[in-house]
Enzyme design. Structure first.
Site, PDB file in Angstrom:
ATOM      1  N   GLY A   7       0.446  -0.991   0.269  1.00  0.00           N
ATOM      2  CA  GLY A   7       0.283  -0.311  -0.445  1.00  0.00           C
ATOM      3  C   GLY A   7       0.395   1.143   0.307  1.00  0.00           C
ATOM      4  O   GLY A   7       0.110   2.204   0.246  1.00  0.00           O
ATOM      5  N   SER A   8       1.646   1.080  -0.128  1.00  0.00           N
ATOM      6  CA  SER A   8       2.857   2.168  -0.323  1.00  0.00           C
ATOM      7  C   SER A   8       2.244   3.456  -1.493  1.00  0.00           C
ATOM      8  O   SER A   8       2.026   5.237  -1.127  1.00  0.00           O
ATOM      9  CB  SER A   8       4.276   2.083  -1.161  1.00  0.00           C
ATOM     10  OG  SER A   8       4.064   2.063  -2.695  1.00  0.00           O
TER      11      SER A   8
ATOM     12  N   LEU B 100      -5.255  -7.118  -6.236  1.00  0.00           N
ATOM     13  CA  LEU B 100      -4.957  -8.204  -7.093  1.00  0.00           C
ATOM     14  C   LEU B 100      -6.411  -8.877  -8.186  1.00  0.00           C
ATOM     15  O   LEU B 100      -6.176  -9.873  -8.461  1.00  0.00           O
ATOM     16  CB  LEU B 100      -4.190  -8.962  -6.472  1.00  0.00           C
ATOM     17  CG  LEU B 100      -2.305  -8.796  -5.782  1.00  0.00           C
ATOM     18  CD1 LEU B 100      -1.566  -9.761  -5.674  1.00  0.00           C
ATOM     19  CD2 LEU B 100      -2.027  -8.043  -7.686  1.00  0.00           C
TER      20      LEU B 100
ATOM     21  N   LEU C 186      -9.788  -9.198  -9.573  1.00  0.00           N
ATOM     22  CA  LEU C 186     -10.396  -8.788 -10.770  1.00  0.00           C
ATOM     23  C   LEU C 186     -11.941  -8.434 -10.214  1.00  0.00           C
ATOM     24  O   LEU C 186     -12.289  -8.768  -9.544  1.00  0.00           O
ATOM     25  CB  LEU C 186     -10.932  -9.921 -12.053  1.00  0.00           C
ATOM     26  CG  LEU C 186     -11.102  -9.391 -13.448  1.00  0.00           C
ATOM     27  CD1 LEU C 186     -10.147  -9.161 -14.203  1.00  0.00           C
ATOM     28  CD2 LEU C 186     -11.284 -10.438 -14.111  1.00  0.00           C
TER      29      LEU C 186
ATOM     30  N   ASN D   7      -6.837   2.232 -12.145  1.00  0.00           N
ATOM     31  CA  ASN D   7      -5.966   0.504 -11.574  1.00  0.00           C
ATOM     32  C   ASN D   7      -4.311   2.002 -11.824  1.00  0.00           C
ATOM     33  O   ASN D   7      -4.194   2.853 -12.585  1.00  0.00           O
ATOM     34  CB  ASN D   7      -6.301   0.357 -12.527  1.00  0.00           C
ATOM     35  CG  ASN D   7      -5.352  -0.455 -12.195  1.00  0.00           C
ATOM     36  OD1 ASN D   7      -4.896  -0.949 -11.044  1.00  0.00           O
ATOM     37  ND2 ASN D   7      -4.577  -1.758 -12.584  1.00  0.00           N
TER      38      ASN D   7
ATOM     39  N   HIS E 292      -1.165   0.817 -13.283  1.00  0.00           N
ATOM     40  CA  HIS E 292      -0.008  -0.526 -13.487  1.00  0.00           C
ATOM     41  C   HIS E 292       1.299  -0.215 -13.904  1.00  0.00           C
ATOM     42  O   HIS E 292       1.792   1.330 -14.847  1.00  0.00           O
ATOM     43  CB  HIS E 292      -1.084  -0.592 -14.591  1.00  0.00           C
ATOM     44  CG  HIS E 292      -0.135  -2.364 -14.785  1.00  0.00           C
ATOM     45  ND1 HIS E 292      -0.765  -3.374 -14.595  1.00  0.00           N
ATOM     46  CD2 HIS E 292       0.609  -2.513 -15.950  1.00  0.00           C
ATOM     47  CE1 HIS E 292       0.193  -4.125 -14.842  1.00  0.00           C
ATOM     48  NE2 HIS E 292       0.914  -3.947 -16.148  1.00  0.00           N
TER      49      HIS E 292
ATOM     50  N   ASP F 115      -6.314  -5.275 -17.019  1.00  0.00           N
ATOM     51  CA  ASP F 115      -5.091  -3.793 -17.014  1.00  0.00           C
ATOM     52  C   ASP F 115      -5.925  -3.268 -19.126  1.00  0.00           C
ATOM     53  O   ASP F 115      -5.013  -3.014 -19.627  1.00  0.00           O
ATOM     54  CB  ASP F 115      -4.395  -4.067 -17.987  1.00  0.00           C
ATOM     55  CG  ASP F 115      -3.634  -4.684 -16.486  1.00  0.00           C
ATOM     56  OD1 ASP F 115      -3.812  -4.095 -15.008  1.00  0.00           O
ATOM     57  OD2 ASP F 115      -2.542  -5.610 -16.304  1.00  0.00           O
TER      58      ASP F 115
ATOM     59  N   GLU G  47       5.202   6.514  -9.948  1.00  0.00           N
ATOM     60  CA  GLU G  47       3.716   6.253  -9.423  1.00  0.00           C
ATOM     61  C   GLU G  47       3.197   6.843  -8.024  1.00  0.00           C
ATOM     62  O   GLU G  47       2.075   8.150  -8.261  1.00  0.00           O
ATOM     63  CB  GLU G  47       3.701   5.217  -9.134  1.00  0.00           C
ATOM     64  CG  GLU G  47       3.818   3.713  -9.942  1.00  0.00           C
ATOM     65  CD  GLU G  47       4.140   2.172  -9.260  1.00  0.00           C
ATOM     66  OE1 GLU G  47       3.489   2.130  -8.296  1.00  0.00           O
ATOM     67  OE2 GLU G  47       2.954   2.058 -10.472  1.00  0.00           O
TER      68      GLU G  47
END
Ligand code: GRF
Length: 192
Positions: free
Chosen positions: A13-14, A86, A88, A103, A105, A146, A175
């Site tokens: 959870g960074s 992680l 769906l 999201n 990626h 994705d 990110e």
């Protein structure tokens, strides 16, 4: 009333941390809930540190019931941010939050995405392919891994001597730098 975000995360959870820090003093937007499928996820500790409520669910609850949707609606959540989540997203949840789930990626989609492409698998694949650059993609979420519409991409250079840790670090820096900012821009535009 502030617009209310729920974060879904499965691990450290960074990115969730950066989002919680970013919106802590916002007058318009708040992180109102952190959800996870993993009772041991460090993100739960991070949420506690910010006194943000958490919810842990299992596969049955997530895929076979509407309990997560009911919780989000009861808490008047406006927007969902996936940060290292992680599983769906079920169709029912996408339909409940159309255009309101994003999201991040750790690669330049459409390369290096899809089922099984997460964490070190992504970075190892990028390096094995001999790519000269890596990057991140922030995108809307649909029913496939994705594949939703891209919102923002940023790139970093991969040097010949870079190892896995270096590549991961460069991606993570991007990110942390961009996700809170991009989320803020989108959430400001949606109606409460
Ligand atoms: C990030 O690399 C993100 O791109 C991917 O999962 C990772 C989560 O890392 N979706 P963290 O838990 O936020 O540190």
């Amino acid at each position: 009333m502030k617009k209310r975000i729920a974060i879904f995360a499965s691990g450290s959870g960074s990115n969730a941390q950066k989002l919680m820090e970013h919106f802590k003093r916002s007058n318009e937007i708040e992180i109102s809930l952190v959800l996870t499928n993993n009772a041991d996820a460090y993100v739960l500790q991070r949420a506690d540190n910010f006194e943000i409520p958490t919810h842990v669910f299992d596969k049955n609850e997530f895929y076979k019931t509407e309990e997560v949707i009911d919780l989000l609606k009861n808490l008047e959540i406006d927007f969902i941010v996936l940060a290292g989540f992680l599983w769906l997203i079920p169709k029912s949840l996408i339909n409940a939050y159309p255009g309101r789930i994003v999201n991040i990626h750790p690669a330049l989609l459409p390369k290096f995405g899809g089922k099984g492409m997460y964490g070190d698998h992504v970075h190892n694949a990028v390096m094995a392919a001999g790519e000269a650059e890596g990057g991140i993609t922030i995108h809307y979420v649909d029913e496939n891994y994705d594949e939703g519409e891209y919102i923002y991409q940023a790139r970093y250079r991969i040097d010949k001597n870079d190892n896995l840790e270096m590549v991961k670090f460069k991606g993570q820096q991007l990110e942390h730098q961009h996700y809170p900012r991009v989320v803020e821009t989108i959430v400001k535009k949606i109606k409460k």
